[in-house]
Enzyme design. Structure first.
Site, PDB file in Angstrom:
ATOM      1  N   PHE A  57      71.121  11.082  64.328  1.00 52.31           N
ATOM      2  CA  PHE A  57      70.642   9.879  63.634  1.00 52.31           C
ATOM      3  C   PHE A  57      69.848  10.221  62.370  1.00 52.31           C
ATOM      4  O   PHE A  57      68.914   9.513  62.003  1.00 52.31           O
ATOM      5  CB  PHE A  57      69.799   9.000  64.563  1.00 52.31           C
ATOM      6  N   GLU A  75      55.259 -11.121  71.009  1.00 49.19           N
ATOM      7  CA  GLU A  75      56.027 -10.115  71.738  1.00 49.19           C
ATOM      8  C   GLU A  75      55.411  -9.876  73.118  1.00 49.19           C
ATOM      9  O   GLU A  75      54.193  -9.748  73.244  1.00 49.19           O
ATOM     10  CB  GLU A  75      56.048  -8.788  70.966  1.00 49.19           C
ATOM     11  N   GLU A 133      51.877  -8.099  71.219  1.00 50.45           N
ATOM     12  CA  GLU A 133      51.294  -8.368  69.911  1.00 50.45           C
ATOM     13  C   GLU A 133      51.963  -9.606  69.341  1.00 50.45           C
ATOM     14  O   GLU A 133      52.990 -10.062  69.845  1.00 50.45           O
ATOM     15  CB  GLU A 133      51.498  -7.188  68.956  1.00 50.45           C
ATOM     16  N   LYS A 172      45.266  -4.978  67.037  1.00 53.70           N
ATOM     17  CA  LYS A 172      45.713  -5.115  68.425  1.00 53.70           C
ATOM     18  C   LYS A 172      44.559  -5.390  69.382  1.00 53.70           C
ATOM     19  O   LYS A 172      44.733  -6.133  70.359  1.00 53.70           O
ATOM     20  CB  LYS A 172      46.488  -3.874  68.862  1.00 53.70           C
ATOM     21  N   GLU A 217      45.905   0.968  77.706  1.00 53.02           N
ATOM     22  CA  GLU A 217      46.382  -0.010  78.683  1.00 53.02           C
ATOM     23  C   GLU A 217      47.364   0.658  79.628  1.00 53.02           C
ATOM     24  O   GLU A 217      47.841   1.759  79.391  1.00 53.02           O
ATOM     25  CB  GLU A 217      46.983  -1.245  77.993  1.00 53.02           C
ATOM     26  N   ASN A 237      53.583 -11.021  65.801  1.00 50.72           N
ATOM     27  CA  ASN A 237      54.022 -10.701  64.449  1.00 50.72           C
ATOM     28  C   ASN A 237      53.992 -11.977  63.625  1.00 50.72           C
ATOM     29  O   ASN A 237      54.684 -12.950  63.932  1.00 50.72           O
ATOM     30  CB  ASN A 237      55.421 -10.086  64.470  1.00 50.72           C
TER      31      ASN A 237
HETATM   32  P1  ADP Z   1      54.258  -1.998  67.316  1.00 46.02           P
HETATM   33  O1  ADP Z   1      53.171  -2.722  66.594  1.00 46.02           O
HETATM   34  O2  ADP Z   1      54.395  -0.595  66.868  1.00 46.02           O
HETATM   35  O3  ADP Z   1      55.529  -2.795  67.319  1.00 46.02           O
HETATM   36  P2  ADP Z   1      53.977  -2.736  70.110  1.00 46.02           P
HETATM   37  O4  ADP Z   1      52.676  -2.935  70.806  1.00 46.02           O
HETATM   38  O5  ADP Z   1      54.735  -3.974  69.768  1.00 46.02           O
HETATM   39  O6  ADP Z   1      53.728  -1.836  68.821  1.00 46.02           O
HETATM   40  O7  ADP Z   1      54.867  -1.785  71.015  1.00 46.02           O
HETATM   41  C1  ADP Z   1      56.079  -1.236  70.564  1.00 46.02           C
HETATM   42  C2  ADP Z   1      56.959  -0.864  71.739  1.00 46.02           C
HETATM   43  O8  ADP Z   1      56.295   0.087  72.589  1.00 46.02           O
HETATM   44  C3  ADP Z   1      57.307  -2.014  72.656  1.00 46.02           C
HETATM   45  O9  ADP Z   1      58.455  -2.718  72.222  1.00 46.02           O
HETATM   46  C4  ADP Z   1      57.541  -1.309  73.984  1.00 46.02           C
HETATM   47  O10 ADP Z   1      58.856  -0.773  73.989  1.00 46.02           O
HETATM   48  C5  ADP Z   1      56.540  -0.168  73.964  1.00 46.02           C
HETATM   49  N1  ADP Z   1      55.264  -0.497  74.649  1.00 46.02           N
HETATM   50  C6  ADP Z   1      54.126  -0.960  74.079  1.00 46.02           C
HETATM   51  N2  ADP Z   1      53.146  -1.110  74.988  1.00 46.02           N
HETATM   52  C7  ADP Z   1      53.657  -0.745  76.187  1.00 46.02           C
HETATM   53  C8  ADP Z   1      53.130  -0.665  77.532  1.00 46.02           C
HETATM   54  N3  ADP Z   1      51.891  -1.001  77.829  1.00 46.02           N
HETATM   55  N4  ADP Z   1      53.954  -0.232  78.513  1.00 46.02           N
HETATM   56  C9  ADP Z   1      55.228   0.133  78.223  1.00 46.02           C
HETATM   57  N5  ADP Z   1      55.769   0.085  76.986  1.00 46.02           N
HETATM   58  C10 ADP Z   1      55.005  -0.348  75.969  1.00 46.02           C
HETATM   59  P1  ADP Z   2      59.164  -5.260  64.730  1.00 45.11           P
HETATM   60  O1  ADP Z   2      59.904  -4.030  65.201  1.00 45.11           O
HETATM   61  O2  ADP Z   2      57.703  -5.210  65.028  1.00 45.11           O
HETATM   62  O3  ADP Z   2      59.823  -6.524  65.181  1.00 45.11           O
HETATM   63  P2  ADP Z   2      60.730  -5.681  62.483  1.00 45.11           P
HETATM   64  O4  ADP Z   2      61.820  -4.976  63.204  1.00 45.11           O
HETATM   65  O5  ADP Z   2      60.775  -7.171  62.418  1.00 45.11           O
HETATM   66  O6  ADP Z   2      59.331  -5.252  63.154  1.00 45.11           O
HETATM   67  O7  ADP Z   2      60.738  -5.088  61.022  1.00 45.11           O
HETATM   68  C1  ADP Z   2      59.644  -4.790  60.216  1.00 45.11           C
HETATM   69  C2  ADP Z   2      60.008  -3.533  59.446  1.00 45.11           C
HETATM   70  O8  ADP Z   2      61.112  -3.725  58.567  1.00 45.11           O
HETATM   71  C3  ADP Z   2      58.930  -3.056  58.522  1.00 45.11           C
HETATM   72  O9  ADP Z   2      57.932  -2.354  59.172  1.00 45.11           O
HETATM   73  C4  ADP Z   2      59.706  -2.166  57.544  1.00 45.11           C
HETATM   74  O10 ADP Z   2      59.862  -0.840  58.037  1.00 45.11           O
HETATM   75  C5  ADP Z   2      61.073  -2.787  57.495  1.00 45.11           C
HETATM   76  N1  ADP Z   2      61.333  -3.469  56.194  1.00 45.11           N
HETATM   77  C6  ADP Z   2      60.446  -4.013  55.364  1.00 45.11           C
HETATM   78  N2  ADP Z   2      61.019  -4.573  54.314  1.00 45.11           N
HETATM   79  C7  ADP Z   2      62.332  -4.388  54.446  1.00 45.11           C
HETATM   80  C8  ADP Z   2      63.493  -4.776  53.670  1.00 45.11           C
HETATM   81  N3  ADP Z   2      63.400  -5.483  52.547  1.00 45.11           N
HETATM   82  N4  ADP Z   2      64.712  -4.445  54.118  1.00 45.11           N
HETATM   83  C9  ADP Z   2      64.840  -3.762  55.252  1.00 45.11           C
HETATM   84  N5  ADP Z   2      63.790  -3.390  56.019  1.00 45.11           N
HETATM   85  C10 ADP Z   2      62.541  -3.680  55.635  1.00 45.11           C
HETATM   86 MG    MG Z   3      55.964  -4.684  68.098  1.00 38.39          MG
END
Ligand code: ADP
Ligand code: ADP
Ligand code: MG
Length: 673
Positions: free
Chosen positions: A358, A285, A298, A126, A210, A300
């Site tokens: 959940f 994102e 970030e 990151k 941040e 992906n």
């Molecule tokens: P990850 O790699 O775990 O997906 P992200 O950086 O994409 O981490 O952040 C995951 C989530 O956390 C985002 O979808 C958002 O909801 C929240 N988030 C991340 N950074 C911030 C920020 N600076 N302010 C508010 N919410 C944030």
């Molecule tokens: P992000 O929230 O950053 O967008 P995604 O929602 O696209 O990430 O999903 C990534 C996550 O999906 C992985 O970190 C893992 O927990 C999960 N995952 C990985 N492989 C599988 C699979 N074959 N079926 C369902 N879930 C999976």
């Molecule tokens: Mg993310």
């Protein structure tokens, strides 16, 4: 999914899918469509899994825990060599963003269907990716890209940025290693926690800070790039509906994004991808504040779970494009050919019980019946009827995607399709998804990443059905019962002496309320007369006894109610509503009413506290005779003293509480004899 051109001569003949579950199945579908043979890999618990059944061949790669199977780089490379697979699609999760995997494939001369190593390396970090984003002219969240040294350092930087701040692990992912801090104390503690969590999860404890953007929306840009310098954006997806940073509902486009913002976000996403010579599908994102300022979160570097909503509105098959560009084909598309057609929504169907906080549900899917696919409904499934959800992997069972011309209609399609999604024997979140689809604020599009936490602070309970809904469920209960009774009658009528015709007058009992009605059956369905309805209600449709879905037209509208028998009652679910209904003859209902109607306690014998408060003083003693209007006790509530007086003459038999006690509403203070 359009996109059929002649396949180039260099197109792969066989690919291996280094994944499991729905995404492995999803990739196999497209490969098959393209005439490419497929190899699945599987662990112990997955020997009979759907992705293994769907693939042309499969290779067993190890025990169930993913470190011993789906994460074994060497074993998967070996599986390619054994089967002659020329390329690997990694899906998402597992090895999809691991540069070591790409390098190992490279070395073995196998194509990775994904980006280059450098893109994986930079975007997997990151801090590195944020620095790169700043250089590429991408908006980033205000803050610092320096690694925090210690808690004092964290506080100093946080003060510069201004609270609230977010502490984030550079190696983080999946919502891990993130801490929010509103003040210095939380900042110190958050720094320690984020560091420890990141060290434990990723073996890398680096943390940066941040600004925390309040009530943001999560909006991301889908990219596709080829080896020939063409990078296109395929519009945005909104993924603001999250639970603990885990996406639950995604949609495309976003209700919040105007064409100018879309264009600006798309241009920045492309600029970032260009700075690492990006190839294949990827997603940038952003979080977006209430004024539509957007900030890079970030990138992906893989296919994302929610990619189907983009496919539904663009008509493109992202997996096909990934395979083509990996084989060296140019995209053959230009930005102006990418449009937005209608609206798509995705619901992630998880094996987790919404009624019990959940909690993940693990076990066999006794009955698994997703809705039928059509132009409006797509189901990306990774399981089969009788299959198992194990503890080893992600609890996602399937993704349900609906499409229509606009957002309202896409939501309605989703609500509808969820009714047809039957998962028996395993807790799952479909009732919660249905409740989201019915939530006025979700429907209005006024959402943020806080939506679920704000709207469901105490978890999820089935909402109380409104009157029209209750009447519908009462009618369905009567119809279902009619099937059972008529079947029973058809059996017993063959026995001499048992020729009796079941009556038409019944009482349906729901939540203690009695609904008397008359039900008449004919060849096409039922007509129900009832005092609670202005007009007779008409049910058209045939049901098969024991089938979990009751599908019918009710007063002309197609409805699907899920039905489960529970002893002598029926459990009915429709949209997010759940009721238990008992269908009785009028005489039994009358009897039952009396049985259940406990005699109301004679409250005139008691002095009850009319409000919550503090008992200041009791002014009478046991055995004392009191006159109507006499002062009995003083309670303090809302900073005021209230005197409680006798309603009639009587004798005090007992004082139940002492002065100084705190009282709840209706608590007994004094008993009369
Ligand atoms: P990850 O790699 O775990 O997906 P992200 O950086 O994409 O981490 O952040 C995951 C989530 O956390 C985002 O979808 C958002 O909801 C929240 N988030 C991340 N950074 C911030 C920020 N600076 N302010 C508010 N919410 C944030
Ligand atoms: P992000 O929230 O950053 O967008 P995604 O929602 O696209 O990430 O999903 C990534 C996550 O999906 C992985 O970190 C893992 O927990 C999960 N995952 C990985 N492989 C599988 C699979 N074959 N079926 C369902 N879930 C999976
Ligand atoms: Mg993310």
């Amino acid at each position: 999914m359009a996109q059929t051109r002649e396949y180039s001569t260099v197109m792969f003949k066989k690919i291996l899918i280094a994944n499991r579950g729905e995404i492995a199945c999803r990739v196999i579908k497209t490969a098959r469509k393209m005439g490419i043979a497929t190899v699945a890999v599987c662990s112990d618990v997955d020997r009979d899994a759907l992705h293994v059944q769907m693939a042309d061949e499969s290779v067993f790669i190890g025990p169930s825990p993913s470190v011993q199977s789906y994460l074994r780089i060497e074993r998967i490379v070996q599986a390619c060599q054994e089967t002659g697979a020329e390329a690997v699609h990694p899906g998402y999760g597992f090895l999809s963003e691991n540069p070591l995997f790409t390098q190992a494939l490279d070395k073995a001369g196998i194509v990775f269907i994904g980006p280059n190593v450098r893109a994986l390396e930079v975007m997997g970090d990151k801090i590195a990716s944020k620095k790169l984003a700043i250089k590429a002219g991408v908006n980033t969240v205000p803050g610092s890209t320096d690694v925090i040294r210690d808690p004092d350092d964290a506080v100093r930087i946080a003060r510069d940025i201004g609270f609230p701040v977010m502490l984030k692990a550079s190696a983080g992912g999946g919502g891990k290693g993130i801490r929010l801090a509103w003040n210095e104390a939380e900042c110190r503690e958050g720094f320690q926690r984020a560091t420890n969590e990141a060290q434990a999860s990723f073996g890398d404890g680096r943390v940066f800070i941040e600004k925390f953007i309040e009530k943001p929306r999560h909006i991301e840009i889908q990219l596709i790039a080829d080896n020939h310098g063409q990078i296109l954006h395929l519009n945005e997806r909104e993924c603001s509906i999250q639970r603990r940073h885990q996406k639950v509902i995604e949609e495309a486009p976003s209700a919040f994004i105007d064409p100018a913002t879309r264009q600006a976000m798309g241009a920045q996403a492309i600029a970032l991808a260009r700075s690492v010579d990006y190839r294949s599908a990827g997603t940038v994102e952003f979080i977006v504040d209430k004024d539509r300022n957007f900030y890079f979160l970030e990138m992906n570097t893989r296919l994302q779970v929610e990619h189907p909503v983009t496919e539904m509105i663009t008509g493109l098959d992202l997996v096909e494009l990934m395979i083509r560009v990996a084989a060296g084909e140019p995209l053959g598309l230009t930005q102006d050919q990418i449009g937005i057609n209608g609206w798509a929504i995705e619901s992630r169907v998880y094996a987790e019980d919404p009624y019990r906080g959940f909690l993940p549900a693990i076990g066999r899917l006794m009955r698994y019946q997703p809705p039928a696919e059509n132009a409006h409904v797509r189901v990306d499934t990774g399981v089969t009827d009788g299959g198992e959800v194990s503890m080893y992997y992600d609890p996602m069972i399937a993704k349900l995607i609906t499409w229509d011309h606009d957002r309202d209609r896409a939501i309605r399609q989703m609500r509808h399709a969820l009714d047809w999604f039957y998962i028996g024997g395993l807790g799952n979140n479909t009732p919660f998804l249905a409740a989201l689809m019915n939530h006025p604020q979700f429907k209005s599009g006024d959402i943020s990443t806080d939506f679920i936490a704000e709207q469901y602070p105490d978890g999820f309970q089935s909402p109380v059905p409104p009157e029209a809904e209750r009447h519908l469920l009462v009618a369905v209960a009567a119809a279902v019962h009619r099937y059972h009774v008529d079947r029973d009658a058809s059996i017993t009528q063959q026995l001499p002496g048992h020729e009796h015709h079941p009556g038409d007058d019944w009482v349906v009992v729901v939540d203690g309320a009695h609904y008397p009605l008359t039900i008449r059956r004919d060849a096409a369905g039922f007509t129900i007369d009832a005092a609670h309805q202005k007009q007779p209600l008409r049910i058209d449709g045939l049901w098969h006894l024991g089938h979990p879905l009751f599908e019918a037209r009710i007063d002309g509208e197609l409805v699907c109610v899920q039905v489960e028998r529970d002893g002598i009652s029926y459990r009915l679910s429709h949209h997010s509503f759940r009721v238990k209904a008992l269908v009785l003859t009028p005489s039994v209902a009358e009897y039952q009413k009396q049985m259940l109607d406990k005699p109301a306690p004679d409250l005139s014998k008691y002095l009850l506290s009319p409000m919550p408060g503090l008992l200041v003083q009791v002014l009478v003693k046991p055995g004392e005779n009191v006159k109507a209007g006499q002062d009995l006790a003083i309670i303090e509530a809302m900073k005021m003293e209230n005197v409680l007086r006798a309603a009639r003459d009587g004798t005090i038999s007992e004082i139940r509480v002492e002065a100084g006690a705190s009282l709840s509403v209706d608590q007994v203070i004094i008993e009369f004899s």
